[in-house]
Scaffold this motif. Structure first.
Motif, PDB file in Angstrom:
ATOM      1  N   GLU A   1      -7.962  -7.052  -3.608  1.00  0.00           N
ATOM      2  CA  GLU A   1      -6.536  -6.876  -3.854  1.00  0.00           C
ATOM      3  C   GLU A   1      -6.008  -7.900  -4.851  1.00  0.00           C
ATOM      4  O   GLU A   1      -5.105  -7.621  -5.635  1.00  0.00           O
ATOM      5  CB  GLU A   1      -5.765  -6.990  -2.530  1.00  0.00           C
ATOM      6  N   GLN A   2      -6.592  -9.105  -4.813  1.00  0.00           N
ATOM      7  CA  GLN A   2      -6.173 -10.168  -5.717  1.00  0.00           C
ATOM      8  C   GLN A   2      -7.394 -10.719  -6.435  1.00  0.00           C
ATOM      9  O   GLN A   2      -8.480 -10.796  -5.845  1.00  0.00           O
ATOM     10  CB  GLN A   2      -5.467 -11.304  -4.947  1.00  0.00           C
TER      11      GLN A   2
ATOM     12  N   LYS B   1      -4.838   4.461  -5.692  1.00  0.00           N
ATOM     13  CA  LYS B   1      -3.639   3.832  -5.163  1.00  0.00           C
ATOM     14  C   LYS B   1      -2.452   4.802  -5.237  1.00  0.00           C
ATOM     15  O   LYS B   1      -2.184   5.397  -6.274  1.00  0.00           O
ATOM     16  CB  LYS B   1      -3.308   2.558  -5.942  1.00  0.00           C
TER      17      LYS B   1
ATOM     18  N   LYS C   1       1.548   5.008  -5.002  1.00  0.00           N
ATOM     19  CA  LYS C   1       2.757   4.190  -5.073  1.00  0.00           C
ATOM     20  C   LYS C   1       3.858   4.816  -4.222  1.00  0.00           C
ATOM     21  O   LYS C   1       4.091   6.022  -4.293  1.00  0.00           O
ATOM     22  CB  LYS C   1       3.221   4.061  -6.528  1.00  0.00           C
TER      23      LYS C   1
ATOM     24  N   LYS D   1       6.477   0.120   7.906  1.00  0.00           N
ATOM     25  CA  LYS D   1       7.114  -0.646   6.834  1.00  0.00           C
ATOM     26  C   LYS D   1       6.147  -0.893   5.690  1.00  0.00           C
ATOM     27  O   LYS D   1       6.487  -0.722   4.506  1.00  0.00           O
ATOM     28  CB  LYS D   1       7.636  -1.971   7.395  1.00  0.00           C
ATOM     29  N   ARG D   2       4.912  -1.299   6.035  1.00  0.00           N
ATOM     30  CA  ARG D   2       3.920  -1.607   4.990  1.00  0.00           C
ATOM     31  C   ARG D   2       3.513  -0.356   4.209  1.00  0.00           C
ATOM     32  O   ARG D   2       3.418  -0.389   2.974  1.00  0.00           O
ATOM     33  CB  ARG D   2       2.691  -2.241   5.647  1.00  0.00           C
TER      34      ARG D   2
ATOM     35  N   THR E   1       6.272   0.851   1.709  1.00  0.00           N
ATOM     36  CA  THR E   1       6.834  -0.104   0.740  1.00  0.00           C
ATOM     37  C   THR E   1       5.779  -0.697  -0.184  1.00  0.00           C
ATOM     38  O   THR E   1       6.132  -1.329  -1.176  1.00  0.00           O
ATOM     39  CB  THR E   1       7.556  -1.254   1.464  1.00  0.00           C
ATOM     40  N   THR E   2       4.503  -0.529   0.126  1.00  0.00           N
ATOM     41  CA  THR E   2       3.432  -1.083  -0.711  1.00  0.00           C
ATOM     42  C   THR E   2       2.433   0.012  -1.079  1.00  0.00           C
ATOM     43  O   THR E   2       2.342   1.032  -0.404  1.00  0.00           O
ATOM     44  CB  THR E   2       2.680  -2.224   0.000  1.00  0.00           C
ATOM     45  N   GLU E   3       1.685  -0.220  -2.153  1.00  0.00           N
ATOM     46  CA  GLU E   3       0.665   0.740  -2.579  1.00  0.00           C
ATOM     47  C   GLU E   3      -0.449   0.835  -1.532  1.00  0.00           C
ATOM     48  O   GLU E   3      -0.867  -0.177  -0.969  1.00  0.00           O
ATOM     49  CB  GLU E   3       0.076   0.329  -3.930  1.00  0.00           C
ATOM     50  N   GLN E   4      -0.930   2.060  -1.311  1.00  0.00           N
ATOM     51  CA  GLN E   4      -1.963   2.298  -0.308  1.00  0.00           C
ATOM     52  C   GLN E   4      -3.091   3.134  -0.917  1.00  0.00           C
ATOM     53  O   GLN E   4      -2.864   3.980  -1.779  1.00  0.00           O
ATOM     54  CB  GLN E   4      -1.373   3.050   0.900  1.00  0.00           C
TER      55      GLN E   4
END
Length: 465
Positions: A163-164, A250, A252, A448-449, A452-455
């Protein structure tokens, strides 16, 4: 085919390369094979991002003549492998190489952009057919892998999808490795399944002879089967296609367009959880209204309590596959229609569903893009011993009650395993449903996750508007 005995025998048109590779406590990143006709050792695979790959000087098809001054010609293949393993452990490795013919070779430096979700656990050290376990990549079910090379139909090259980005000093821990391809692993699983079935049948034949077909319907088999059908109603346990990897991308999140939340459980506790979610945030969550063929009660309203329809329409919609779930109570039908799910999504709310397991295939598509949670039961074989009813039983009843409870727990355990085995590739999350309040909080955090975030989702979902 001409065998090369020494460098003086080389034709003028052959290219000799002297390559020196400097690396730091990492493998060379290449595999070799023996040409049994000529006795030459040639490079069969370059591992993506490895030391050999980064050098750009070693290519698939190159013949290794010397390594650190050791000539490999006329040695046995085990001796060659031993020399290569010992010398390639050094941080500096020098090769004398005869360049191979690259005319028909694909460019292995071209990196694939495919990402897949692994649907099984893998450890190359436990794979006796792995071409080079030291260069293999271990992964767990659910991991996202970046497939960097698909040239070999049986053995792909992949690296963990991060992810990072990581610092350069840690990059070697996330290097590419060799994994079984989709085609190879599916063939393996199919053979393993057939072998297990054959062993099971042979064991029954050996134990019961020609009467094994009747004997396999003994109490324990009936007990488990009865519990399965009681929990899921009818033939839920059809064998699905063998699953190994699924290509993902991914997704969005879009404001106001929420993914449905689907709960799958064994104890029929999910409906209660869904109602609690609605009670916590009634402006966000909504459970679709059921359709029914029964007549409305005095205080019931159409479109609020139920959608009241006639029986003929209901049966026609079943034939069209428009109900994800339905059941018959007395002479009346009840069911969840696809249109009601679409209406909840279009109204900007999170649709909450708790369908039977067989309905996952209807819902798991690019239109709904559901997030599926499996509520795994917490099995405790000692818990029932502490209840007052258990302690007050007489000796005979004690053992009967104990046998009955343990049989039920084991049957649930088997059922849980089968669900995860057959349908686990649909699950985005598995929660051990031990404490109801804790499960509710986990679900709220997940919602929530996810929105609100890419999956990571099946790649076909990201191309559908």
């Amino acid at each position: 085919v001409k065998s090369i005995q020494n460098l003086n025998d080389l034709d003028d048109n052959l290219r000799i390369k002297i390559v020196k590779i400097i690396k730091y406590h990492e493998p060379l990143g290449a595999t070799v094979q023996l040409n049994e006709i000529t006795g030459d050792v040639y490079v069969s695979r370059i591992i993506h991002d490895g030391a050999a790959y980064r050098s750009g000087m070693i290519n698939v098809g190159d013949i290794i003549h010397e390594v650190n001054g050791f000539t490999l010609k006329e040695l046995s293949f085990p001796s060659i492998i031993q020399i290569l393993e010992e010398e390639c452990r050094n941080d500096t490795v020098s090769f004398k190489i005869i360049a191979g013919d690259y005319c028909d070779k694909k460019d292995y430096t071209v990196e694939s952009k495919i990402r897949v979700k692994a649907l099984f656990d893998y450890n190359p050290d436990q794979d006796e057919y792995h071409p080079c376990p030291e260069a293999g990549l271990s992964f767990r079910k659910g991991d996202i892998l970046h497939i960097v090379n698909l040239e070999d139909p049986n053995w792909w090259q992949a690296k963990p999808e991060l992810e990072q980005p990581v610092e350069a000093c840690f990059a070697s821990y996330y290097r590419a490795g060799i994994i079984p391809s989709k085609q190879l692993q599916e063939k393996r699983f199919a053979e393993l399944r057939d072998l297990r079935q054959l062993c099971f049948i042979n064991s029954l034949k050996k134990r019961y002879g020609f009467a094994y077909k009747m004997k396999k319907n003994l109490y324990n088999f009936r007990k488990v089967k009865k519990l399965m059908y009681r929990a899921f109603e009818s033939d839920e346990f059809e064998h699905d296609d063998i699953q190994t990897y699924i290509e993902v991308d991914k997704l969005k999140p879009k404001p106001g367009q929420y993914r449905p939340l689907i709960l799958i459980d064994l104890k029929n506790e999910s409906n209660q959880l869904l109602m609690q979610l609605v009670a916590r945030v009634p402006t966000l969550f909504e459970i679709p209204i059921l359709h029914t063929t029964r007549s409305p009660a005095k205080d019931e309203a159409h479109g609020y309590d139920y959608f009241f329809v006639d029986k003929e329409w209901f049966l026609n919609e079943i034939e069209k596959g428009q109900f994800i779930d339905y059941k018959k109570i007395d002479d009346d039908f009840f069911g969840t229609h696809i249109k009601t799910i679409e209406d909840v999504i279009q109204n900007g709310r999170i649709c909450l569903l708790s369908p039977p397991i067989r309905s996952i295939k209807l819902l798991y598509n690019q239109i709904f893009k559901p997030f599926i949670v499996f509520l795994k039961p917490k099995l405790n074989y000692k818990k029932f011993q502490n209840c007052p009813k258990f302690k007050n039983l007489e000796s005979t009843d004690y053992w009967f009650f104990k046998f009955q409870k343990e049989t039920n727990l084991k049957a649930i355990d088997i059922l849980t395993f089968r669900i995860e085995y057959l349908y686990g590739h649909y699950f985005d999350l598995v929660i051990v449903n031990e404490d109801e309040a804790e499960t509710i909080e986990k679900l709220l955090n997940v919602v929530k996750r996810v929105n609100t975030t890419e999956q990571w989702v099946p790649s076909s979902w990201t191309t559908f508007n």
